[in-house]
Each structure stands twice: as C-alpha cells, then as structure tokens.
Scaffold this motif. Structure first.
Motif, PDB file in Angstrom:
ATOM      1  N   TYR A   1       0.819  -1.212   0.000  1.00 47.26           N
ATOM      2  CA  TYR A   1       0.000   0.000   0.000  1.00 47.26           C
ATOM      3  C   TYR A   1       0.854   1.264   0.000  1.00 47.26           C
ATOM      4  O   TYR A   1       0.501   2.260  -0.632  1.00 47.26           O
ATOM      5  N   LYS A   2       1.975   1.236   0.707  1.00 45.95           N
ATOM      6  CA  LYS A   2       2.862   2.395   0.731  1.00 45.95           C
ATOM      7  C   LYS A   2       3.479   2.656  -0.640  1.00 45.95           C
ATOM      8  O   LYS A   2       3.910   3.780  -0.922  1.00 45.95           O
ATOM      9  N   CYS A   3       3.518   1.636  -1.474  1.00 45.69           N
ATOM     10  CA  CYS A   3       4.138   1.765  -2.796  1.00 45.69           C
ATOM     11  C   CYS A   3       3.114   1.821  -3.939  1.00 45.69           C
ATOM     12  O   CYS A   3       3.464   1.586  -5.108  1.00 45.69           O
ATOM     13  N   GLY A   4       1.869   2.108  -3.585  1.00 52.19           N
ATOM     14  CA  GLY A   4       0.862   2.355  -4.616  1.00 52.19           C
ATOM     15  C   GLY A   4       0.179   1.136  -5.178  1.00 52.19           C
ATOM     16  O   GLY A   4      -0.501   1.220  -6.215  1.00 52.19           O
ATOM     17  N   PHE A   5       0.290  -0.012  -4.519  1.00 56.18           N
ATOM     18  CA  PHE A   5      -0.386  -1.236  -4.968  1.00 56.18           C
ATOM     19  C   PHE A   5      -1.557  -1.527  -4.023  1.00 56.18           C
ATOM     20  O   PHE A   5      -1.361  -1.666  -2.816  1.00 56.18           O
ATOM     21  N   ASN A   6      -2.760  -1.595  -4.564  1.00 56.51           N
ATOM     22  CA  ASN A   6      -3.922  -1.929  -3.725  1.00 56.51           C
ATOM     23  C   ASN A   6      -4.373  -3.374  -3.929  1.00 56.51           C
ATOM     24  O   ASN A   6      -5.373  -3.796  -3.365  1.00 56.51           O
ATOM     25  N   ASP A   7      -3.627  -4.106  -4.732  1.00 53.81           N
ATOM     26  CA  ASP A   7      -3.925  -5.523  -4.979  1.00 53.81           C
ATOM     27  C   ASP A   7      -2.678  -6.334  -4.612  1.00 53.81           C
ATOM     28  O   ASP A   7      -1.665  -6.297  -5.300  1.00 53.81           O
ATOM     29  N   LEU A   8      -2.770  -7.062  -3.488  1.00 50.98           N
ATOM     30  CA  LEU A   8      -1.613  -7.805  -3.000  1.00 50.98           C
ATOM     31  C   LEU A   8      -1.157  -8.888  -3.975  1.00 50.98           C
ATOM     32  O   LEU A   8       0.039  -9.150  -4.122  1.00 50.98           O
ATOM     33  N   SER A   9      -2.111  -9.511  -4.642  1.00 47.84           N
ATOM     34  CA  SER A   9      -1.770 -10.557  -5.589  1.00 47.84           C
ATOM     35  C   SER A   9      -0.960  -9.973  -6.754  1.00 47.84           C
ATOM     36  O   SER A   9       0.060 -10.542  -7.162  1.00 47.84           O
ATOM     37  N   TYR A  10      -1.425  -8.844  -7.284  1.00 41.89           N
ATOM     38  CA  TYR A  10      -0.718  -8.185  -8.387  1.00 41.89           C
ATOM     39  C   TYR A  10       0.657  -7.706  -7.920  1.00 41.89           C
ATOM     40  O   TYR A  10       1.648  -7.830  -8.650  1.00 41.89           O
ATOM     41  N   PHE A  11       0.732  -7.173  -6.714  1.00 37.38           N
ATOM     42  CA  PHE A  11       2.010  -6.735  -6.159  1.00 37.38           C
ATOM     43  C   PHE A  11       3.000  -7.902  -6.103  1.00 37.38           C
ATOM     44  O   PHE A  11       4.160  -7.763  -6.481  1.00 37.38           O
ATOM     45  N   GLY A  12       2.530  -9.058  -5.639  1.00 36.27           N
ATOM     46  CA  GLY A  12       3.396 -10.232  -5.549  1.00 36.27           C
ATOM     47  C   GLY A  12       3.907 -10.684  -6.898  1.00 36.27           C
ATOM     48  O   GLY A  12       5.087 -11.029  -7.056  1.00 36.27           O
ATOM     49  N   VAL A  13       3.014 -10.652  -7.906  1.00 38.75           N
ATOM     50  CA  VAL A  13       3.401 -11.056  -9.266  1.00 38.75           C
ATOM     51  C   VAL A  13       4.467 -10.103  -9.822  1.00 38.75           C
ATOM     52  O   VAL A  13       5.480 -10.542 -10.393  1.00 38.75           O
ATOM     53  N   CYS A  14       4.241  -8.796  -9.653  1.00 38.87           N
ATOM     54  CA  CYS A  14       5.178  -7.800 -10.170  1.00 38.87           C
ATOM     55  C   CYS A  14       6.528  -7.889  -9.464  1.00 38.87           C
ATOM     56  O   CYS A  14       7.582  -7.799 -10.100  1.00 38.87           O
ATOM     57  N   PHE A  15       6.475  -8.068  -8.143  1.00 38.67           N
ATOM     58  CA  PHE A  15       7.715  -8.126  -7.379  1.00 38.67           C
ATOM     59  C   PHE A  15       8.549  -9.348  -7.771  1.00 38.67           C
ATOM     60  O   PHE A  15       9.761  -9.262  -7.957  1.00 38.67           O
ATOM     61  N   LYS A  16       7.871 -10.463  -7.919  1.00 38.27           N
ATOM     62  CA  LYS A  16       8.593 -11.684  -8.292  1.00 38.27           C
ATOM     63  C   LYS A  16       9.162 -11.577  -9.703  1.00 38.27           C
ATOM     64  O   LYS A  16      10.264 -12.062  -9.981  1.00 38.27           O
ATOM     65  N   LYS A  17       8.417 -10.923 -10.583  1.00 34.02           N
ATOM     66  CA  LYS A  17       8.888 -10.759 -11.961  1.00 34.02           C
ATOM     67  C   LYS A  17      10.146  -9.901 -12.005  1.00 34.02           C
ATOM     68  O   LYS A  17      11.070 -10.168 -12.776  1.00 34.02           O
ATOM     69  N   MET A  18      10.203  -8.877 -11.155  1.00 35.47           N
ATOM     70  CA  MET A  18      11.348  -7.967 -11.170  1.00 35.47           C
ATOM     71  C   MET A  18      12.544  -8.535 -10.425  1.00 35.47           C
ATOM     72  O   MET A  18      13.688  -8.448 -10.896  1.00 35.47           O
ATOM     73  N   PHE A  19      12.304  -9.124  -9.242  1.00 30.01           N
ATOM     74  CA  PHE A  19      13.402  -9.583  -8.398  1.00 30.01           C
ATOM     75  C   PHE A  19      13.596 -11.097  -8.397  1.00 30.01           C
ATOM     76  O   PHE A  19      14.599 -11.599  -7.903  1.00 30.01           O
TER      77      PHE A  19
END
Length: 329
Positions: free
Chosen positions: A292-310
């Motif tokens: 939420y602090k980083c502008g993501f209101n969907d935890l599932s989408y945040f997890g997908v994006c984070f894993k894709k990048m890192f």
C-alpha cells in the motif's frame, strides 16, 4: 574567355603604353564541355555529388557479429540539395527507414512529428541552417534525445567547434566519406541502444548512470521525483504523470522508450518496486503495508510484479558490489 571561345591579345611598346585586344565570337557560342566541368568542380566543393552510391552498407563489415541490431531504425535526412539527399538515401535505405526534409524548419517539424532515431543534416541551408536545427533539436524535450550528425563543406577547427557547440554528436566534412559516415551512424545508434538497455537494467534508474543531454537529465529527474511524490497514490495514472511532465501520453511513451527502453507504466512500477525492496530491508513492515505504501492496492498483483522484477516473493538482503539488493531466501 575559354567558356566563350574568346581570346585576349596584348601589345606593349616601351614608353608608349599597352594595348589589350579582347575577341569574342558574335554568334554567342560557348564551350559546353568546359562549363560542365566547372559546374562539376563546384559541386564537388560542397559535396553534393561526392557520394559513392555504389558503396553498400554490407561492404563495411559493421554488422557481422553484432549483439545489438539497429536495422530498421529511422534516419531523418535534412539537406536542401536534392541530388545529394537522394544519393545518401540510396546508400542507407537498405538498412534503415529514411525520412527526408529539404530544410531545417521542415526537418524540425518532422522530428517532432515522427519517431526519429537519428538525424543527418547539412549545415548550410535556407530558412534554418544545420547549427540552428541542432540547437532546436537539443533544446526541445520532445527531441533532445535524438543524435545529430552534421555535414558541411566548411573545413577547419572553428567550424567543427561551432558544430559541437550546437549540440551535434558528430561532425563530418564534405566530400563525405560514406564508409566513415556509415560506421559513425552505426556507432551512435548502438551507443544509444546500449544506454537505453543500461538504464532499463538499472534498479537505481539514476541519470548519472547514462549519457544523456542536460534537458533529458532534467526530464528524467522530474519524472522520478513525481513518482516518488505519488508513491502511495493508487489512483495516480499515466495520464496524470504525462500532464505533470507537460507532455502528451504518446510523447511520454516515446520519451521513456528512447531514454529507458521501457513504457511509462513500467517506469513507474519499477521505481515503486524498488521502494518496496528498500522497505522490506528495514523489516519494519508487513507485506500488505509495503504494498500500500508503494501504490499497490492488490496484493496478488504486487506479488506477481515483485517476483517478476526480483525473482522472489520473500526477501532477504545480500551485499552485491557494495549495494543492498533483494535476494531469494
């Protein structure tokens, strides 16, 4: 006199004077062969006919073993001499998409309208000369990233200095050595592509990591600052981003692609994910808080994006080249 098939005779008597006799044919005839040779010589001085159109890009051996392809890139030719412009086009069009403009003003308009990867411009042109065009290109945020090669018949260090002071990336003299021009084009396009990929691959997204113009650096810093100021705003859109930068959505997309080899949404998302990684390192926040602090209101989408990048979903820190980066446990 030779052109008009005339003659000059001189008679001089010491102490009396000198008599010059000029004879011209009354039929108005002239030496056409001589005229043509003189014109050809004058053309060679400004380089208009000094392009070997038989040279092929393939003969320069600059594409063999290349890891980065620049084929299909768009080159804008700005030249008021039609013959010379067509000669350049004939040599280059086998590898590149060619656009043409007959003077500096039309060239500037085309550079703003079209997606141009490199500009080759004459210096001496009506309406707007090459130096003025280059200054306008480098001083416009829409076009400041485009490399410019200036061609001129004027020789000397002072003229070269004027060219580079106008912002030119390369300055070549006429008559043009086509092999040298082809290799210079290739080098500029390759360097530019390398810079974009380096920026895209960098987690820091810092302008000092790449070679860009001062105007592009200012744009880059403003863009990064805007993302940081709106880090937690889940409603912050690309349209808002473009409006605050003072460009259209299409121009923002083109600029980001040219500077960082990524779309505006990727640019925003990458900075937010980098901030998320920093917050995870502090171990003071839960995953939902970081998202939420980083502008993501969907935890599932945040997890997908984070894993894709890192490449990870759970984090630890590891020192790599002296910098703290995220690593899978």
């Amino acid at each position: 006199m030779d052109i008009l098939r005339g003659s000059i005779q001189v008679e001089s008597t010491e102490g009396m004077g000198t008599l010059f006799t000029v004879s011209l044919p009354i039929d108005g005839s002239f030496n056409e062969d001589y005229v043509h040779s003189e014109v050809d010589e004058l053309k060679s001085l400004d380089g208009s006919t000094m392009v070997d159109t038989e040279i092929k890009i393939e003969d320069c051996n600059i594409f063999e073993g290349d890891k980065i392809s620049v084929e299909g890139k768009t080159i804008l030719l700005v030249e008021d001499n039609e013959e010379f412009r067509q000669s350049l086009k004939k040599v280059l069009e086998s590898r590149y998409r060619i656009l043409e403009a007959e003077d500096g003003k039309k060239g500037l308009l085309m550079a703003e309208k079209e997606e141009v990867d490199l500009i080759i411009s004459d210096v001496m042109m009506p309406s707007m000369n090459g130096h003025e065009l280059c200054q306008a290109i480098k001083g416009n945020i829409h076009t400041s990233h485009i490399p410019v090669i200036l061609l001129t018949a004027k020789v000397g260090d002072d003229n070269k200095l004027a060219g580079y002071q106008s912002g030119a990336n390369a300055y070549l003299e006429k008559p043009v050595n086509m092999k040298l021009l082809i290799i210079r084009i290739r080098a500029l396009l390759t360097d530019f592509q390398n810079q974009r990929e380096k920026t895209h691959a960098s987690l820091n997204l810092e302008p000092e990591n790449i070679e860009i113009t001062p105007l592009d650096e200012e744009f880059f810093n403003r863009a990064k600052k805007l993302v940081e100021e709106n880090m937690s705003d889940t409603e912050y859109s690309i349209k808002d981003f473009a409006n605050e930068l003072g460009v259209s959505n299409s121009m923002l997309y083109r600029k980001m692609k040219n500077l960082a080899s990524c779309s505006p949404s990727e640019f925003v998302r990458n900075i937010r994910l980098k901030r998320a990684a920093q917050l995870f390192e502090n171990r003071a926040f839960q995953i939902s808080e970081v998202a939420y602090k980083c502008g993501f209101n969907d935890l599932s989408y945040f997890g997908v994006c984070f894993k894709k990048m890192f490449g990870v979903t759970h984090l630890n820190t590891k020192r790599v080249n002296g910098k703290a980066l995220c690593k899978l446990l």
